[in-house]
Design an enzyme around this catalytic site. Structure first.
Site, short mmCIF file in Angstrom:
data_model
loop_
_atom_site.label_atom_id
_atom_site.label_comp_id
_atom_site.label_asym_id
_atom_site.label_seq_id
_atom_site.Cartn_x
_atom_site.Cartn_y
_atom_site.Cartn_z
N ILE A 2 0.88 -1.18 0.00
CA ILE A 2 0.00 0.00 0.00
C ILE A 2 0.91 1.22 0.00
O ILE A 2 1.63 1.47 0.98
CB ILE A 2 -0.93 0.01 1.23
N TYR A 3 0.89 1.99 -1.09
CA TYR A 3 1.77 3.16 -1.25
C TYR A 3 1.04 4.44 -0.87
O TYR A 3 -0.17 4.58 -1.09
CB TYR A 3 2.26 3.26 -2.69
N PHE A 4 1.82 5.38 -0.32
CA PHE A 4 1.30 6.65 0.16
C PHE A 4 2.07 7.81 -0.46
O PHE A 4 3.25 7.67 -0.80
CB PHE A 4 1.44 6.74 1.69
N VAL A 25 -2.08 6.00 -2.49
CA VAL A 25 -1.95 6.19 -3.93
C VAL A 25 -2.47 4.97 -4.67
O VAL A 25 -3.32 5.10 -5.56
CB VAL A 25 -0.47 6.44 -4.30
#
Length: 183
Positions: A33-35, A103
């Site tokens: 899970i990208y931020f 994102v």
């Protein structure tokens, strides 16, 4: 720590060469899970922040990982800071409260192989992108990067890798999404 990483496009033939040549360690399922930062765009600064959820052999591990900008022209080598986390939901809530925005989530199946002390090769089947091979080694300083990148690249070439990729799976998926939606 500096993570020296090279990645190439692969097919089943390359996957079989790796399976025949190196020692299998384990198969993992990854959910990354990208931020994005609330005050700067990680796309522009070439940084990454993610929570990785890793499942293997009935086990579960999760990590919060920061990756700095790439530090050489050939590989995906970066400074990496990784922290083991117990409660993924609490970290997700913390990041959201601090203004970080999710994102995209990258999902992949990974087979991990032992090459030599400190060097691993992974076979990645990435949802929405296909098959890739990555070779990784941790380094203490940038001098080691200059010495190791060409050597690791030769290992991948010997397996049949012809096309290398410096972009992350996140970048590749974002490009694919923007081209399919016309953004």
């Amino acid at each position: 720590m500096i993570e020296i990483e090279l990645k190439g496009y692969a097919d089943e033939r390359v996957f079989e060469r790796v399976r025949e040549t190196f020692t299998f360690m384990r198969k993992e399922i990854h959910e990354d899970i990208y931020f994005n930062h609330p005050c700067r765009d990680f796309v522009e600064t070439d940084e990454a922040l993610r929570i990785r959820i890793k499942r293997f052999n009935g086990h579960f591990e999760a990590f919060l990982t920061y990756k700095g900008p790439k530090i050489d022209k050939l590989s995906k080598t970066r400074k990496e800071i990784e922290v083991s986390i117990e409660d993924v939901d609490a970290y997700l809530e913390l990041l959201r409260h601090l203004g970080f925005k999710e994102v995209l989530t990258v999902r992949k199946t990974r087979e991990k192989y032992y090459v030599e002390k400190g060097v691993t090769i992974t076979l990645d089947d990435v949802e929405g992108l296909g098959k890739f091979v990555e070779i990784e080694k941790l380094a203490k300083d940038e001098k080691e990067v200059q010495r190791e990148v060409p050597r690791l690249m030769e290992i991948l070439k010997s397996l049949g890798i012809e096309k290398f990729e410096r972009k992350s799976y996140l970048e590749l998926l974002m490009e694919k999404l923007s081209s399919s939606t016309g953004l």
